[in-house]
Design a protein around this motif. Sequence first.
Motif, PDB file in Angstrom:
ATOM      1  N   TYR A  77      92.994  40.303  19.069  1.00 58.77           N
ATOM      2  CA  TYR A  77      93.856  40.289  20.095  1.00 58.77           C
ATOM      3  C   TYR A  77      94.854  41.418  19.911  1.00 58.77           C
ATOM      4  CZ  TYR A  77      97.985  39.110  22.807  1.00 58.77           C
ATOM      5  OH  TYR A  77      99.343  38.935  23.636  1.00 58.77           O
ATOM      6  N   GLN A  78      95.414  41.674  18.719  1.00 57.26           N
ATOM      7  CA  GLN A  78      96.471  42.868  18.614  1.00 57.26           C
ATOM      8  C   GLN A  78      95.940  44.223  19.008  1.00 57.26           C
ATOM      9  OE1 GLN A  78      97.588  42.174  14.653  1.00 57.26           O
ATOM     10  NE2 GLN A  78      99.424  40.779  15.339  1.00 57.26           N
ATOM     11  N   LYS A 112      89.573  32.341  10.401  1.00 57.75           N
ATOM     12  CA  LYS A 112      89.155  32.194  11.644  1.00 57.75           C
ATOM     13  C   LYS A 112      90.214  32.664  12.480  1.00 57.75           C
ATOM     14  CE  LYS A 112      86.942  29.294  14.964  1.00 57.75           C
ATOM     15  NZ  LYS A 112      86.500  27.815  15.234  1.00 57.75           N
ATOM     16  N   ALA A 113      91.499  32.082  12.322  1.00 61.68           N
ATOM     17  CA  ALA A 113      92.685  32.251  13.233  1.00 61.68           C
ATOM     18  C   ALA A 113      93.011  33.525  13.263  1.00 61.68           C
ATOM     19  CB  ALA A 113      93.813  31.447  12.865  1.00 61.68           C
ATOM     20  N   GLU A 114      93.211  34.189  11.956  1.00 61.91           N
ATOM     21  CA  GLU A 114      93.854  35.496  11.715  1.00 61.91           C
ATOM     22  C   GLU A 114      92.890  36.523  12.170  1.00 61.91           C
ATOM     23  OE1 GLU A 114      97.021  36.555  10.050  1.00 61.91           O
ATOM     24  OE2 GLU A 114      97.036  34.334  10.790  1.00 61.91           O
ATOM     25  N   THR A 115      91.599  36.217  12.098  1.00 59.80           N
ATOM     26  CA  THR A 115      90.643  37.106  12.893  1.00 59.80           C
ATOM     27  C   THR A 115      90.942  37.272  14.339  1.00 59.80           C
ATOM     28  OG1 THR A 115      89.180  36.772  10.977  1.00 59.80           O
ATOM     29  CG2 THR A 115      88.244  37.953  13.223  1.00 59.80           C
ATOM     30  N   TYR A 116      90.769  36.069  14.889  1.00 56.73           N
ATOM     31  CA  TYR A 116      91.301  36.142  16.280  1.00 56.73           C
ATOM     32  C   TYR A 116      92.402  37.121  16.457  1.00 56.73           C
ATOM     33  CZ  TYR A 116      87.747  32.592  17.388  1.00 56.73           C
ATOM     34  OH  TYR A 116      86.480  31.928  17.674  1.00 56.73           O
ATOM     35  N   LYS A 117      93.501  36.788  15.762  1.00 51.21           N
ATOM     36  CA  LYS A 117      95.079  37.363  15.967  1.00 51.21           C
ATOM     37  C   LYS A 117      94.593  38.959  16.020  1.00 51.21           C
ATOM     38  CE  LYS A 117      99.631  37.774  13.923  1.00 51.21           C
ATOM     39  NZ  LYS A 117     100.177  37.168  12.771  1.00 51.21           N
ATOM     40  N   ALA A 118      93.744  39.346  14.831  1.00 52.78           N
ATOM     41  CA  ALA A 118      93.626  40.713  14.532  1.00 52.78           C
ATOM     42  C   ALA A 118      92.933  41.366  15.740  1.00 52.78           C
ATOM     43  CB  ALA A 118      92.789  40.826  13.438  1.00 52.78           C
ATOM     44  N   ALA A 155      96.969  42.382  29.119  1.00 54.56           N
ATOM     45  CA  ALA A 155      96.352  42.237  30.643  1.00 54.56           C
ATOM     46  C   ALA A 155      94.962  42.012  30.316  1.00 54.56           C
ATOM     47  CB  ALA A 155      96.742  43.103  31.554  1.00 54.56           C
ATOM     48  N   ASP A 156      94.211  42.378  29.657  1.00 58.37           N
ATOM     49  CA  ASP A 156      92.773  42.487  29.514  1.00 58.37           C
ATOM     50  C   ASP A 156      92.437  41.008  29.477  1.00 58.37           C
ATOM     51  OD1 ASP A 156      89.965  42.033  28.282  1.00 58.37           O
ATOM     52  OD2 ASP A 156      90.376  44.365  27.886  1.00 58.37           O
ATOM     53  N   SER A 157      91.391  40.731  29.999  1.00 59.40           N
ATOM     54  CA  SER A 157      90.904  38.924  30.145  1.00 59.40           C
ATOM     55  C   SER A 157      90.416  38.557  28.872  1.00 59.40           C
ATOM     56  CB  SER A 157      89.754  39.048  31.144  1.00 59.40           C
ATOM     57  OG  SER A 157      88.679  39.902  30.532  1.00 59.40           O
ATOM     58  N   LYS A 158      89.949  39.845  28.093  1.00 60.45           N
ATOM     59  CA  LYS A 158      89.461  39.222  26.473  1.00 60.45           C
ATOM     60  C   LYS A 158      90.758  38.982  25.788  1.00 60.45           C
ATOM     61  CE  LYS A 158      86.653  38.685  23.031  1.00 60.45           C
ATOM     62  NZ  LYS A 158      85.679  37.794  22.793  1.00 60.45           N
ATOM     63  N   ALA A 159      91.769  39.640  26.117  1.00 60.91           N
ATOM     64  CA  ALA A 159      92.904  39.176  25.383  1.00 60.91           C
ATOM     65  C   ALA A 159      93.718  37.896  25.794  1.00 60.91           C
ATOM     66  CB  ALA A 159      93.905  40.172  25.566  1.00 60.91           C
ATOM     67  N   LYS A 160      93.443  37.402  27.037  1.00 62.34           N
ATOM     68  CA  LYS A 160      93.782  36.092  27.366  1.00 62.34           C
ATOM     69  C   LYS A 160      92.969  35.051  26.589  1.00 62.34           C
ATOM     70  CE  LYS A 160      95.697  37.930  31.792  1.00 62.34           C
ATOM     71  NZ  LYS A 160      95.733  37.956  33.362  1.00 62.34           N
TER      72      LYS A 160
END
Length: 341
Positions: A283-284, A275-281, A289-294
């Motif tokens: 994000y990358q 789950k965490a690594e999927t969020y990381k991928a 600056a994207d709101s989704k990235a934040k």
Amino acid sequence: MKYFILTLFVLLSNLVKAQDNRFYDDAFLTIDNMLTNKQPYSFKTAVLNVEEAYYQGKLDTAEVSRKIKFMANFAKKIVQNRDLTYEEKDKAAVSKYAAIFSVICQKTPIIVNSDTLEYKAFSYDFNDVFGHKDLSNLFVSKLVNTQKGNCNSLPYLYKILAEEIGADANLALAPNHIYIKHNIKSIGWYNTELTSGIFPQDAWLMASGFVHLDAIQNGVYMKALTNRESLALCLVDLANAYNRSFPKNDGTFPLRCALRALEVHPYLITALILKAETYKAQYQKLDSADSKAKELVTLLNKEYKHIHEVGYRNMPEGMYLEWLLSLKTERKKYEDVRLTH
């Protein structure tokens, strides 16, 4: 004309991708149906569905099942022809555990007509232990075809064979590792380590230095997984196979697998890491600056904090291999002597 050709190419590419995804969707549905009791539970079916999805339907599951059936029948023959010096009420079950252990870990003589042949035990494959080069090195299908496996395929095969002959077997997790736990009347819980073919004490697991007390208390490590929790483990395997098949995917399918697995076992560490690594991928792939990235950074920090709080500590792969080999080099130190008397 060029626009038509381009459109046709895109449509055909999407069609091929949809067909590729279908195997993964089908495997997810099969496992989910078992979890919701819409179809009979079978660990073998779950495992082979994951592997077949990775092979895009080209795995000869009938041949793999035939070999598994042969081993199961061999285990039954051992039970019939060997009388254990064990007199508790659960002798029938213990005899089955011992037979499966013999099939996987011990050279066993077989009498064919007037000849005595020697059944070859499975061996540990130190080539690509973590499946970095080829994910199929972790597969049961690879194990039964080569008789070489690792800490993923060997305990999976053990559990499959147990269910084939009407016995129970519990998978259990340690850092980077899977093994078998049984509970018998004479001594209670004990561990079966198939990579070395011995029965180690819990002290060996603790000796890795990466089993935190919180991880034990939360059931992250050393917990006897239920059948449902073993299916959750298969969902993580399915997601990892999908990531290998489609390295540029958007994370939707892996997250679907991780979240479903965590519904079954909230502290399943492989699902938490997935789950965490999927969020990381995800994000990358975005502009910071994207709101989704934040939003993803917030989620990612939350997940990593939770993973640490439940007791997980990252074990370097080199240290893992040294720890694994310690069972052979320090066998007398870690072997559970209760099973040798």
